[in-house]
Design a protein around this motif. Sequence first.
Motif, PDB file in Angstrom:
ATOM      1  N   LEU A  83      90.588  93.418   4.822  1.00 46.19           N
ATOM      2  CA  LEU A  83      89.607  93.657   3.753  1.00 46.19           C
ATOM      3  C   LEU A  83      88.232  93.116   4.150  1.00 46.19           C
ATOM      4  CD1 LEU A  83      89.194  94.203   0.518  1.00 46.19           C
ATOM      5  CD2 LEU A  83      89.359  91.730   0.413  1.00 46.19           C
ATOM      6  N   ARG A  84      88.230  91.895   4.683  1.00 49.53           N
ATOM      7  CA  ARG A  84      86.956  91.235   4.956  1.00 49.53           C
ATOM      8  C   ARG A  84      86.359  91.632   6.300  1.00 49.53           C
ATOM      9  NH1 ARG A  84      87.842  85.013   3.526  1.00 49.53           N
ATOM     10  NH2 ARG A  84      89.238  85.194   5.302  1.00 49.53           N
ATOM     11  N   ALA A  85      87.143  92.405   7.092  1.00 49.86           N
ATOM     12  CA  ALA A  85      86.633  92.788   8.411  1.00 49.86           C
ATOM     13  C   ALA A  85      85.531  93.838   8.297  1.00 49.86           C
ATOM     14  CB  ALA A  85      87.774  93.314   9.280  1.00 49.86           C
ATOM     15  N   PHE A  86      85.501  94.549   7.172  1.00 47.99           N
ATOM     16  CA  PHE A  86      84.473  95.586   7.005  1.00 47.99           C
ATOM     17  C   PHE A  86      83.219  94.940   6.434  1.00 47.99           C
ATOM     18  CE2 PHE A  86      88.218  97.996   7.614  1.00 47.99           C
ATOM     19  CZ  PHE A  86      87.799  99.152   8.242  1.00 47.99           C
ATOM     20  N   LYS A 108      82.375  97.178   1.084  1.00 46.39           N
ATOM     21  CA  LYS A 108      83.451  96.651   0.229  1.00 46.39           C
ATOM     22  C   LYS A 108      84.506  97.725  -0.035  1.00 46.39           C
ATOM     23  CE  LYS A 108      84.402  94.644  -4.291  1.00 46.39           C
ATOM     24  NZ  LYS A 108      83.940  94.488  -5.665  1.00 46.39           N
ATOM     25  N   LEU A 109      84.019  98.964  -0.297  1.00 42.05           N
ATOM     26  CA  LEU A 109      84.957 100.059  -0.544  1.00 42.05           C
ATOM     27  C   LEU A 109      85.761 100.374   0.714  1.00 42.05           C
ATOM     28  CD1 LEU A 109      86.125 102.284  -2.339  1.00 42.05           C
ATOM     29  CD2 LEU A 109      84.186 103.719  -1.734  1.00 42.05           C
ATOM     30  N   LEU A 110      85.075 100.353   1.853  1.00 44.07           N
ATOM     31  CA  LEU A 110      85.781 100.580   3.124  1.00 44.07           C
ATOM     32  C   LEU A 110      86.883  99.544   3.308  1.00 44.07           C
ATOM     33  CD1 LEU A 110      82.980 101.370   5.728  1.00 44.07           C
ATOM     34  CD2 LEU A 110      84.818 102.885   4.986  1.00 44.07           C
ATOM     35  N   GLY A 111      86.541  98.301   3.024  1.00 45.86           N
ATOM     36  CA  GLY A 111      87.512  97.212   3.183  1.00 45.86           C
ATOM     37  C   GLY A 111      88.722  97.415   2.301  1.00 45.86           C
ATOM     38  N   VAL A 112      88.478  97.789   1.050  1.00 42.52           N
ATOM     39  CA  VAL A 112      89.583  98.001   0.115  1.00 42.52           C
ATOM     40  C   VAL A 112      90.448  99.172   0.574  1.00 42.52           C
ATOM     41  CG1 VAL A 112      90.147  98.668  -2.242  1.00 42.52           C
ATOM     42  CG2 VAL A 112      88.370  96.988  -1.836  1.00 42.52           C
ATOM     43  N   LEU A 113      89.787 100.275   0.983  1.00 42.27           N
ATOM     44  CA  LEU A 113      90.538 101.431   1.471  1.00 42.27           C
ATOM     45  C   LEU A 113      91.357 101.056   2.703  1.00 42.27           C
ATOM     46  CD1 LEU A 113      87.875 104.266   1.107  1.00 42.27           C
ATOM     47  CD2 LEU A 113      89.927 103.914  -0.286  1.00 42.27           C
ATOM     48  N   ALA A 114      90.744 100.285   3.599  1.00 39.72           N
ATOM     49  CA  ALA A 114      91.439  99.897   4.830  1.00 39.72           C
ATOM     50  C   ALA A 114      92.627  99.008   4.520  1.00 39.72           C
ATOM     51  CB  ALA A 114      90.475  99.184   5.771  1.00 39.72           C
ATOM     52  N   SER A 156      97.823  91.241  17.293  1.00 40.81           N
ATOM     53  CA  SER A 156      96.776  91.621  16.338  1.00 40.81           C
ATOM     54  C   SER A 156      97.164  91.194  14.924  1.00 40.81           C
ATOM     55  CB  SER A 156      96.468  93.122  16.415  1.00 40.81           C
ATOM     56  OG  SER A 156      97.476  93.874  15.786  1.00 40.81           O
ATOM     57  N   ILE A 157      98.442  91.287  14.583  1.00 35.48           N
ATOM     58  CA  ILE A 157      98.855  90.865  13.237  1.00 35.48           C
ATOM     59  C   ILE A 157      98.762  89.341  13.100  1.00 35.48           C
ATOM     60  CG2 ILE A 157     100.797  90.778  11.622  1.00 35.48           C
ATOM     61  CD1 ILE A 157     101.603  93.561  12.661  1.00 35.48           C
ATOM     62  N   VAL A 158      99.129  88.617  14.174  1.00 35.47           N
ATOM     63  CA  VAL A 158      99.029  87.153  14.136  1.00 35.47           C
ATOM     64  C   VAL A 158      97.563  86.727  13.967  1.00 35.47           C
ATOM     65  CG1 VAL A 158      99.363  85.047  15.481  1.00 35.47           C
ATOM     66  CG2 VAL A 158     101.157  86.790  15.433  1.00 35.47           C
ATOM     67  N   ILE A 159      96.676  87.373  14.716  1.00 34.50           N
ATOM     68  CA  ILE A 159      95.249  87.039  14.621  1.00 34.50           C
ATOM     69  C   ILE A 159      94.721  87.365  13.226  1.00 34.50           C
ATOM     70  CG2 ILE A 159      92.937  87.695  15.441  1.00 34.50           C
ATOM     71  CD1 ILE A 159      94.255  88.066  18.234  1.00 34.50           C
ATOM     72  N   LEU A 160      95.127  88.516  12.689  1.00 38.81           N
ATOM     73  CA  LEU A 160      94.688  88.871  11.335  1.00 38.81           C
ATOM     74  C   LEU A 160      95.169  87.834  10.323  1.00 38.81           C
ATOM     75  CD1 LEU A 160      95.205  92.744  11.291  1.00 38.81           C
ATOM     76  CD2 LEU A 160      93.038  91.533  11.092  1.00 38.81           C
ATOM     77  N   GLY A 161      96.405  87.386  10.478  1.00 39.26           N
ATOM     78  CA  GLY A 161      96.927  86.367   9.570  1.00 39.26           C
ATOM     79  C   GLY A 161      96.121  85.085   9.644  1.00 39.26           C
ATOM     80  N   TYR A 162      95.770  84.687  10.862  1.00 33.89           N
ATOM     81  CA  TYR A 162      94.986  83.470  11.048  1.00 33.89           C
ATOM     82  C   TYR A 162      93.600  83.629  10.429  1.00 33.89           C
ATOM     83  CZ  TYR A 162      92.279  79.894  13.469  1.00 33.89           C
ATOM     84  OH  TYR A 162      91.432  78.844  13.752  1.00 33.89           O
ATOM     85  N   CYS A 163      92.967  84.792  10.674  1.00 33.88           N
ATOM     86  CA  CYS A 163      91.612  85.014  10.143  1.00 33.88           C
ATOM     87  C   CYS A 163      91.620  85.097   8.620  1.00 33.88           C
ATOM     88  CB  CYS A 163      91.006  86.287  10.718  1.00 33.88           C
ATOM     89  SG  CYS A 163      90.719  86.192  12.479  1.00 33.88           S
ATOM     90  N   GLY A 164      92.756  85.531   8.049  1.00 31.85           N
ATOM     91  CA  GLY A 164      92.833  85.670   6.599  1.00 31.85           C
ATOM     92  C   GLY A 164      92.732  84.353   5.871  1.00 31.85           C
ATOM     93  N   VAL A 165      93.106  83.267   6.516  1.00 28.22           N
ATOM     94  CA  VAL A 165      93.053  81.960   5.849  1.00 28.22           C
ATOM     95  C   VAL A 165      91.773  81.209   6.203  1.00 28.22           C
ATOM     96  CG1 VAL A 165      94.335  80.682   7.616  1.00 28.22           C
ATOM     97  CG2 VAL A 165      94.403  79.899   5.262  1.00 28.22           C
ATOM     98  N   MET A 166      91.113  81.618   7.278  1.00 25.88           N
ATOM     99  CA  MET A 166      89.883  80.925   7.673  1.00 25.88           C
ATOM    100  C   MET A 166      88.706  81.481   6.869  1.00 25.88           C
ATOM    101  SD  MET A 166      91.265  78.904   9.655  1.00 25.88           S
ATOM    102  CE  MET A 166      89.924  77.941  10.348  1.00 25.88           C
ATOM    103  N   PRO A 167      87.610  80.702   6.779  1.00 29.31           N
ATOM    104  CA  PRO A 167      86.451  81.205   6.044  1.00 29.31           C
ATOM    105  C   PRO A 167      85.906  82.481   6.687  1.00 29.31           C
ATOM    106  CG  PRO A 167      85.953  79.113   7.142  1.00 29.31           C
ATOM    107  CD  PRO A 167      87.412  79.340   7.269  1.00 29.31           C
TER     108      PRO A 167
END
Lengths: 274, 423
Positions: free
Chosen positions: B301-304, B314-320, B359-370
């Motif tokens: 979500l926050r990558a966009f 924001k819409l791109l992030g939600v769609l993604a 890629s999933i592990v990195i996404l998980g890590y980034c999801g908890v970081m600011p």
Amino acid sequence: MVRLGAFLIGLFMAGWLMVSAGVTVFEMITEPAVETAEHKFHKHPKAVSFKHDGPFGKYDTAQLQRGYKVYAEVCAACHSLNQIAFRNLAEIGYNEDEVKAIAKAAQVPSINADTGEPATRPGIATDKLPSPYANETAARAANNNALPPDLSLMTKARHNGPAYVYSLLTGYQKVPADLPKENRPGQGLHYNPYFANLNIAMAAPLADGQVTFDDGSKNDLKSMAKDVSAFLTWTAEPKMTQRKATGWAALIFLIIFTGLTFLSYRQIWAGQKH
Amino acid sequence: MSVAWANEYKPQHPLMQWMDERLPIPRLMYNAIGGGYEVPRNFNWFYNFGVLAGVALMVQIITGIVLAMHYNSSIDGAFNSVEHIMRNVNGGWFLRYAHMNGASFFFIVVYIHIFRGLYYGSYKAPREMVWLLGVTIFLLMMATGFMGYVLPWGQMSFWGAQVITGFFSAIPVVGEPLRQWILGGFAPDQAALTRFFSLHYLLPFVILGVIILHVWALHIPGSGNPTGVPVKTKEDTLPFHPYYTSKDGVGLGVYLIAFVAVTFFAPNMLGHPDNYIVANPLSTPAHIVPEWYYWPFYAILRAFTVDFLFIPAKLLGVLAMFGSIALLFFLPWLDTSPVRSGNYRPLFKKFFWFGLVPSIVILGYCGVMPAEGIYILMSQIAAAYYFAHFLIILPIISRIEKTLPLPDSITEAVTGKPVLAVA
């Protein structure tokens, strides 16, 4: 069709993310992140150990009682403990008469039975510990517009809570010379690097020798801070000792259960190569 | 799978015979999870997780029903009622911690179950319907987990609800009215809490229903296996009971040991401290973080961060974010390789282990970081790979890949010897 659509969507998603990544890199170079003073000066809680730590740890009731005394004589002036009833104090080693006496010495909110006006009466064991202020407005009015939080769950509401409380109480220090002007404590604020934004409205609440213990236990700042942290660990997690004991019983049962299941599994599969 | 050599249910006791003629539930169970269900003999331990997921759901339903007896779904009473459960209800601390960690363990188990399906190609024909129902269960679980997290009405409950319902407001034109309709107000409040409680109680039973369909759909073609080679002869299978009931028993024991260790000795390890602060609409937490099982999706979500023409970021992030799960529905038609198991697909295996998993592990890590600097950059690259993996790489490698020779049968794979042709 599915694969063509997927290919186009995939190309767009991945492509736009890579463009965004490029923008992120550009921004990181043109506007490098500056370390904030909050981040630079903030300290993680000090290492402190308690008797109740670890899978075998139990509460030290003498320590909890000392901690309660510190709370009652110092913290309770501003902080409520609204999840705790007087009867709960029996769990930290007070007998029934002591609990009743502690409750009776406190005034709890009530109403006048004749007029219906707000009044107070001596507490009974089932009453919750009364709050120092009637409401939030009164609390803020008395504290320079800061709100002293309820402490019942404080040690669970902060990362590494017991150590956080201990560090905060013992962490007041002189403002460092290199602290930027905008991060210096304003009026009514006090510098404490263990507090999130470095400036806390609470003045250093504890000092050496402030509370005297009946059994002559050490009453320097560090010992008292540790005692009150232990007490607040109990208020947040009163069933901890029970929880660990049950946990061991469950674990031992499950290890035996799993062992037996494994043996029957081996037995059943003995003739089968798999 | 109803294979020719499956055992038939033969009730011995007169009562069971009487029952069998009137309401053959014992026969149904016998054929579904008993001696009448023939299963490939070569399951590894990854094949335990379907049963474990069922157990995890039952733990949630049982603890949840009792918790609901003591919970108060009012915004003034919810937080204190949870503390009341923790302090005054007999064994309430156990029920609440088991439910709280049970949700995390349910997700751990389901993630391993999905991982196994992805690696061994369990989604391929003839099991597409099993997979589609599984993805549906996963979506329902995410909705249920989110609404459950709102119920204690702590700071993260409130602000999580604020952020997640805010996704809907990204939809053009109808977004904001839709969000208000979902919440029953302009912000999470009494109306939202009560309906989340109602739906949180309802959805697990919907999940249970979809699980029944999931298992039913599985029993039509029968279970897959780590070689991906279909069952051919009697030698390839074993009856579910006692072979896999005993093996699942071992798996269950190990699972419960891990569950009990966390629940009793580190019950708050997977939670966020801010949820022990009562919800305060006037004070926003420094970092709003969802529960750990949403971190990879939160990172997408926050990558966009950049608008695309007239489409806001924001819409791109939600769609993604929704798309990252929705694409799983198309997986059986994106991966067209006739070989199911990753073990016989050298190219697939490389992209799986060195692309998808990291890629999933990195996404998980980034999801908890600011959401700043390097973490955004990492999540952008990882999310780009995630989408490319499923939508571009998988369809291409299924075409160009030279797969390894498959064993002739499951039995050959297990014993290493070719099976003599039986007429």
